[in-house]
Scaffold this motif. Structure first.
Motif, PDB file in Angstrom:
ATOM      1  N   GLY A 263      43.846  46.138  28.070  1.00  0.00           N
ATOM      2  CA  GLY A 263      43.821  45.599  29.241  1.00  0.00           C
ATOM      3  C   GLY A 263      43.146  46.650  29.638  1.00  0.00           C
ATOM      4  N   VAL A 264      43.239  46.838  31.758  1.00  0.00           N
ATOM      5  CA  VAL A 264      41.894  47.999  32.094  1.00  0.00           C
ATOM      6  C   VAL A 264      43.206  48.317  32.925  1.00  0.00           C
ATOM      7  CG1 VAL A 264      41.593  46.175  33.580  1.00  0.00           C
ATOM      8  CG2 VAL A 264      40.315  48.266  33.599  1.00  0.00           C
ATOM      9  N   ALA A 265      43.212  49.502  34.068  1.00  0.00           N
ATOM     10  CA  ALA A 265      43.827  50.428  34.579  1.00  0.00           C
ATOM     11  C   ALA A 265      42.992  50.611  36.096  1.00  0.00           C
ATOM     12  CB  ALA A 265      44.339  51.645  34.237  1.00  0.00           C
ATOM     13  N   VAL A 266      42.792  50.256  37.166  1.00  0.00           N
ATOM     14  CA  VAL A 266      42.549  50.188  38.173  1.00  0.00           C
ATOM     15  C   VAL A 266      43.909  50.194  39.364  1.00  0.00           C
ATOM     16  CG1 VAL A 266      41.877  47.714  38.703  1.00  0.00           C
ATOM     17  CG2 VAL A 266      41.015  49.677  40.283  1.00  0.00           C
ATOM     18  N   PRO A 267      44.130  51.572  40.394  1.00  0.00           N
ATOM     19  CA  PRO A 267      44.665  51.600  41.449  1.00  0.00           C
ATOM     20  C   PRO A 267      44.147  50.024  42.101  1.00  0.00           C
ATOM     21  CG  PRO A 267      43.797  53.418  41.313  1.00  0.00           C
ATOM     22  CD  PRO A 267      43.101  52.645  40.254  1.00  0.00           C
ATOM     23  N   VAL A 268      44.790  49.066  43.190  1.00  0.00           N
ATOM     24  CA  VAL A 268      44.799  48.646  44.340  1.00  0.00           C
ATOM     25  C   VAL A 268      43.115  48.980  45.413  1.00  0.00           C
ATOM     26  CG1 VAL A 268      45.925  46.751  45.444  1.00  0.00           C
ATOM     27  CG2 VAL A 268      46.922  47.190  43.517  1.00  0.00           C
ATOM     28  N   SER A 270      41.333  50.871  44.254  1.00  0.00           N
ATOM     29  CA  SER A 270      40.070  51.098  44.437  1.00  0.00           C
ATOM     30  C   SER A 270      39.946  49.708  44.489  1.00  0.00           C
ATOM     31  CB  SER A 270      40.278  52.054  42.885  1.00  0.00           C
ATOM     32  OG  SER A 270      40.835  53.163  43.223  1.00  0.00           O
ATOM     33  N   LEU A 271      39.833  49.020  44.576  1.00  0.00           N
ATOM     34  CA  LEU A 271      38.957  47.659  44.663  1.00  0.00           C
ATOM     35  C   LEU A 271      38.386  47.104  45.330  1.00  0.00           C
ATOM     36  CD1 LEU A 271      42.429  44.989  43.172  1.00  0.00           C
ATOM     37  CD2 LEU A 271      40.007  46.221  41.973  1.00  0.00           C
ATOM     38  N   ARG A 272      37.071  46.755  45.393  1.00  0.00           N
ATOM     39  CA  ARG A 272      36.088  46.050  46.159  1.00  0.00           C
ATOM     40  C   ARG A 272      35.754  44.975  45.519  1.00  0.00           C
ATOM     41  NH1 ARG A 272      31.846  48.944  49.362  1.00  0.00           N
ATOM     42  NH2 ARG A 272      32.964  50.938  48.375  1.00  0.00           N
ATOM     43  N   SER A 273      36.120  44.052  47.106  1.00  0.00           N
ATOM     44  CA  SER A 273      35.116  42.806  47.069  1.00  0.00           C
ATOM     45  C   SER A 273      34.829  42.726  48.322  1.00  0.00           C
ATOM     46  CB  SER A 273      36.702  41.713  46.979  1.00  0.00           C
ATOM     47  OG  SER A 273      37.285  41.194  48.206  1.00  0.00           O
ATOM     48  N   ARG A 274      33.751  41.574  48.342  1.00  0.00           N
ATOM     49  CA  ARG A 274      32.603  40.937  49.526  1.00  0.00           C
ATOM     50  C   ARG A 274      33.797  40.880  50.670  1.00  0.00           C
ATOM     51  NH1 ARG A 274      29.485  37.680  45.942  1.00  0.00           N
ATOM     52  NH2 ARG A 274      28.105  39.112  44.590  1.00  0.00           N
ATOM     53  N   LYS A 275      34.069  40.213  50.363  1.00  0.00           N
ATOM     54  CA  LYS A 275      35.265  39.938  51.516  1.00  0.00           C
ATOM     55  C   LYS A 275      36.573  41.122  51.779  1.00  0.00           C
ATOM     56  CE  LYS A 275      34.237  35.215  51.283  1.00  0.00           C
ATOM     57  NZ  LYS A 275      35.397  33.904  50.982  1.00  0.00           N
ATOM     58  N   LEU A 285      43.253  41.325  43.780  1.00  0.00           N
ATOM     59  CA  LEU A 285      43.331  41.096  41.764  1.00  0.00           C
ATOM     60  C   LEU A 285      43.368  39.597  41.278  1.00  0.00           C
ATOM     61  CD1 LEU A 285      47.063  42.323  42.096  1.00  0.00           C
ATOM     62  CD2 LEU A 285      44.970  43.477  41.580  1.00  0.00           C
ATOM     63  N   GLN A 286      42.885  38.746  42.276  1.00  0.00           N
ATOM     64  CA  GLN A 286      43.144  37.288  41.734  1.00  0.00           C
ATOM     65  C   GLN A 286      41.648  37.283  40.828  1.00  0.00           C
ATOM     66  OE1 GLN A 286      43.433  34.253  43.526  1.00  0.00           O
ATOM     67  NE2 GLN A 286      45.742  35.057  44.763  1.00  0.00           N
ATOM     68  N   LEU A 287      40.547  38.353  41.319  1.00  0.00           N
ATOM     69  CA  LEU A 287      38.597  38.590  41.542  1.00  0.00           C
ATOM     70  C   LEU A 287      38.748  39.516  40.164  1.00  0.00           C
ATOM     71  CD1 LEU A 287      37.461  39.306  44.963  1.00  0.00           C
ATOM     72  CD2 LEU A 287      37.190  36.999  43.182  1.00  0.00           C
ATOM     73  N   LEU A 288      40.023  40.435  39.658  1.00  0.00           N
ATOM     74  CA  LEU A 288      39.993  41.535  38.711  1.00  0.00           C
ATOM     75  C   LEU A 288      41.113  40.544  37.596  1.00  0.00           C
ATOM     76  CD1 LEU A 288      39.996  44.251  37.978  1.00  0.00           C
ATOM     77  CD2 LEU A 288      42.147  45.057  38.679  1.00  0.00           C
ATOM     78  N   PRO A 904      31.297  45.564  43.971  1.00  0.00           N
ATOM     79  CA  PRO A 904      31.986  44.452  44.200  1.00  0.00           C
ATOM     80  C   PRO A 904      32.723  43.660  42.876  1.00  0.00           C
ATOM     81  CG  PRO A 904      30.193  44.193  45.646  1.00  0.00           C
ATOM     82  CD  PRO A 904      30.042  45.750  44.378  1.00  0.00           C
ATOM     83  N   LEU A 905      34.136  43.002  43.039  1.00  0.00           N
ATOM     84  CA  LEU A 905      34.161  42.774  41.770  1.00  0.00           C
ATOM     85  C   LEU A 905      33.638  40.850  41.711  1.00  0.00           C
ATOM     86  CD1 LEU A 905      38.207  43.457  42.099  1.00  0.00           C
ATOM     87  CD2 LEU A 905      36.853  43.770  40.682  1.00  0.00           C
TER      88      LEU A 905
END
Length: 931
Positions: A263-268, A270-275, A285-288, A904-905
């Motif tokens: 699995g992968v661990a990352v804080p919410v 910390s996620l980056r998306s274009r939108k 989270l759906q992109l991740l 970005p994801l």
């Protein structure tokens, strides 16, 4: 109906098996009056026959338990309540033949929601294609004929097995020597129905028993077994009872060996998306999940996601200080999903600010929160009528109002009084249920100037947060990926729970952690500790409710600092650092015990700060005399005590805060002075135990590092060291084991989530024992071994019931650590990675790959990687400066949690070379398929 319970179990002397269940004849779930089973054959076969009415049989549930007739102690079998699931046909008698479910069976974890709801890809209630009725009937008739030929009376049999690990589209089937079981002909195997997954059931069969059989993974298209279960054939004894026998087998022996995943661990955040809006959101989270599924990863782990808004500054970025253990943080709300503002200019301004924030390299917490709070309020005002009338919201409110209303009231009062410290709220420092109901009533009035909208806006944001996170959860399950949450061990001092239920906490104490390599003075989280005795009065209902709520969003859970369920590091409220703490609960040393060990006892010498002139010159250098004059009193030649107004660290903190305010240009100087004064306060050997009137004491941790210890005579040092070692490493083992053995099963049984414990640090020997018995996974960090005498932990040495990881959010990434200590890196390179020669100065991509591979091939159930450590294997994709990748610095109590992915994801999912290479590593290790 006469219902007969049959179980094979080897009990110890004084133990009896009981059947406890919902029917009055089974004790109505009172195990103390539940009927005992009797041994009927040899020493191991137990049976109980009870007469039940039709009303009793409706929705009948039951479990087995061991009751010690000498002590009254009860040991329950593992697992959820059993159900009979008897067919609609009327039988005069039925026998339930079951198998005891042991607590420490490794396969128990496969029944957790992570597997049954996500990883196995087969939702509960999904039927499978049964075998053609004509063939089942033919086989059954053959079985009946064979039984008649041998002179034995055929019986009705329902064959069941509990088996979550059956990957779709395969099903379970059973074959055996009896013609009713197909006579070992694969094409005639009996296909089991998975409608009640993870329980599988064969159609009703007619046979006499006395036959061998075996289960296997079955392909209904080819009508062949893909893999038989391991081990010897099972054996069905001759069926001597009339009417119906229901035989439930436990634990399908999967041919693929123990299940293993990555699995992968990352804080919410910390996620980056274009939108995005400058921070990760639940919709991201759906992109991740899409990326995780594409690379063979089966789990996404996040940090706590509860609301931490206390003072409306960047300090609220700390995710472990939630103002509510239920409410979700509004920073994770995706604004676009709410709709658009009716005013085009206002909407355009929002979009422009969103783009500015999203272009930043790190989270600007204050600006993001300012924008989101404003838009949430505007959208609520715009959609108010439709929202309050929405049946979906009304259902949410009815279901969640027990926590939602107090949270909304707390949030509104926080903003009204401009502080989350409810002690400053005047008459609202406490509130009864009736007062709270009146305050938040749609028609109520108050003298605070608050309207119903001041509360309902929080209902609005929590409703939409809940919808967005649950959508992400369901999406992850549909992709065969489990979401893993994080449960903080403590609660924030200024929170809804502390306000509404202060009796559950020791508000005068502070929780933290003893010193370690990452924080030499310990950690003070400033959370109150738990009043466990009060919590026990209602069976730990507060904890059970908290865990049940988390299972709304997560299928797996990391329990932060699980050692807190055994003992917590409790720090007095007058301390800032953690060195003057002690373990709680504890067995303190009586003064007579100390005197016997040392030969003397001097309370002043041992419990008051030991301050001498040479210490002052060591600590303060040329400022020693100035410090002496301003902060110390002389009581003997060269010996000093702290002045009354600076005798505690909290007093020192307040005094230095005034200095910093009055002399901002000398901030560095006064910060340095403060640190030195803290050191003086810590110069003690013993800490008086609370409520003992000076009769009992706890040794100060790491006392050997004090001047006070070093300046004792040799013999006293030796004896005190022995006393210290016994206190910290032997004295409490049985005591703490009892504490954990009481609490952890309650936590485990309160939820179907897969539970993983963060058991790092100063771990008592009893902790892994109780965790194993309870079926809770442990954690192994390569750089922080729990075993003494080794510098690094090798993932190959991990137990199956564990998680391995190269780093965590509380430490530097592998790349960052590689550059911290050249000598240590060299030893790691030679000893752990097995390479000769000189280690590369930087952690090159191939070195990071070696670390990842080591963990993937570990026997541990899970290998979970911080996303930074995975990106490290690609020289083109990883961040330029590894120092920018660290999420938290535990030694800094005012750390700003603002790390963001630099990719970005959407771009990460398009990184074909990296994704292909990562998936290849995961596949070759066997973790893509769980083998």
């Amino acid at each position: 109906m006469l219902l007969r319970f049959s179980l094979n179990y080897r009990a110890e002397y004084g133990q009896v098996l009981v059947v406890c269940g919902s029917a009055p004849a089974l004790g109505a779930w009172n195990v103390l009056v539940s009927p005992s089973m009797a041994v009927v054959a040899g020493d191991d076969q137990w049976e109980l026959a009870v007469e039940l009415t039709d009303a009793d049989l409706t929705d009948l549930t039951y479990k087995y338990a061991l009751r010690d007739e000498r002590t009254g102690n009860v040991i329950w079998e593992w697992g959820a309540d059993r159900t009979t699931g008897l067919p609609a046909a009327t039988y005069a008698e039925a026998t339930l033949t079951d198998a005891w479910r042991p607590l420490a069976e490794p396969d128990n974890v496969l029944f957790a929601a992570a597997f049954t709801k996500a990883l196995m890809g087969r939702a509960p209630g999904a039927p499978v294609t049964p075998r053609k009725k004509t063939r089942v009937g033919a086989a059954s008739r053959k079985g009946a004929a064979a039984s008649a030929a041998t002179g034995s009376a055929p019986s009705k049999l329902l064959l069941r097995i509990n088996a979550p690990r059956v990957p779709a589209p395969l099903v379970l089937a059973v074959s055996g020597a009896d013609p009713a079981l197909g006579g070992w002909d694969e094409s005639l195997a009996v296909v089991l129905d998975g409608t009640t997954y993870p329980r599988w059931q064969a159609p009703e069969l007619t046979l006499a028993g006395g036959t061998a059989y075996k289960y296997g993974l079955y392909d209904t298209t080819t009508r062949r077994f893909v893999g038989w279960e391991t081990g010897p054939n099972r054996y069905l004894p001759r069926l001597t009872q009339p009417d119906l026998t229901v035989r439930t087998d436990e634990y399908f022996r999967h041919p693929g060996g123990p299940w293993r995943g990555a699995g992968v661990a990352v804080p919410v955040f910390s996620l980056r998306s274009r939108k995005g809006t400058g921070v990760g959101e639940f919709t991201d989270l759906q992109l991740l999940v899409d990326w995780a599924a594409a690379t063979g990863l089966k789990l996404v782990q996040v940090l706590p996601i509860n609301d931490t808004v206390a003072i409306h500054t960047w300090a609220d970025s700390y995710p472990y200080a939630a103002i509510s253990v239920y409410a979700l943080h509004p920073i994770y709300l995706n604004l676009q999903a709410l709709g658009t503002l009716a005013d085009p200019q206002a909407q355009a301004a929002v979009e422009a600010e969103r783009e500015r924030l999203n272009a930043l390299p790190e989270v600007n917490y204050e600006d993001v929160m300012e924008l989101k709070a404003r838009v949430i309020k505007d959208m609520y005002d715009q959609d108010r009528a439709a929202f309050l009338a929405d049946p979906a919201f009304q259902a949410f409110f009815d279901e969640q109002q027990a926590w939602l209303v107090p949270y909304a009231a707390f949030s509104a009062l926080r903003d009204r009084f401009r502080t989350a410290d409810f002690q400053q709220w005047g008459e609202w420092a406490t509130a009864t249920d009736a007062q709270l109901a009146a305050l938040t009533s749609p028609t109520g009035t108050n003298d605070l100037g608050l309207t119903y909208d001041d509360f309902a806006v929080h209902y609005y944001q929590q409703f939409h947060l809940d919808q967005q996170l649950r959508a992400a959860t369901n999406y992850a399950r549909s992709k065969g990926v489990a979401l893993k949450g994080d449960l903080p061990i403590g609660i924030f001092r200024h929170s809804v729970e502390a306000w509404r239920q202060p009796e559950l906490f020791n508000m005068q104490a502070q929780a933290g952690a003893p010193p370690d390599d990452f924080s030499v003075s310990g950690q003070n989280w400033r959370f109150p500790t738990y009043n466990w005795s009060k919590m026990a009065e209602d069976g730990y209902a507060w904890w059970r409710s908290r865990l049940t709520h988390l299972s709304r969003y997560f299928d797996a859970l990391r329990i932060d600092h699980i050692l807190g369920f055994f003992r917590i590091w409790e720090i007095p409220d007058h301390s800032v650092e953690g060195l003057l703490g002690h373990f709680s609960p504890a067995l303190p040393l009586h003064r007579d015990e100390i005197r016997r060990q040392l030969g003397w006892f001097d309370a002043k010498r041992m419990t008051e700060p030991y301050i001498r002139w040479h210490q002052l010159t060591d600590i303060f250098n040329t400022q020693a005399d100035a410090v002496r004059q301003e902060f110390l009193d002389d009581y003997a030649y060269g010996q000093f005590s702290l002045k009354p107004h600076v005798r505690t660290q909290r007093q020192i903190e307040a005094v230095i805060e005034d200095k910093l305010r009055d002399e901002p240009d000398r901030a560095e100087h006064w910060t340095w002075i403060r640190s030195g004064l803290y050191r003086l306060v810590n110069e003690v050997l013993l800490l008086e135990a609370a409520f003992t009137n000076g009769e009992a004491f706890n040794p100060r941790i790491t006392l050997e590092q004090t001047y006070s210890f070093r300046e004792l005579d040799y013999e006293t040092r030796r004896r005190l060291t022995d006393l210290y070692a016994d206190y910290f490493y032997r004295r409490h083992e049985a005591f703490w084991q009892e504490q954990g053995a009481i609490k952890l099963p309650v936590m485990k049984n309160a939820t179907e989530m897969l539970i993983c414990g963060e058991d790092l640090g100063m771990v008592p020997a009893c902790v892994p024992v109780v965790m194993k018995e309870t079926g809770i996974l442990g954690l192994n960090i390569q750089r922080m071994p729990s075993q003494t005498g080794i510098e690094f932990f090798h993932p190959a040495d991990a137990a199956y019931m564990s998680v391995v990881s190269p780093s965590s959010h509380d430490m530097s990434t592998v790349r960052g650590w590689w550059e911290e200590d050249r000598a240590k890196t060299q030893r790691f390179y030679n000893q752990l990675l097995g390479h000769g020669g000189e280690a590369p100065f930087y952690c090159e991509p191939w070195v990071a790959r070696d670390v990842v591979v080591q963990h993937l091939y570990s026997p541990a159930m899970w290998a979970i990687f911080p996303i930074q450590d995975l990106l490290a294997i690609d020289g083109n994709l990883r961040r330029l400066n590894p120092a920018d990748e660290q999420i938290n610095v535990p030694s800094n109590p005012t750390h700003y949690w603002r790390y963001r992915l630099h990719v970005p994801l959407e771009d990460l999912e398009d990184a074909e070379d990296f994704n292909r290479n990562l998936r290849k590593l995961v596949r070759e290790s066997g973790r893509e398929t769980g083998s």
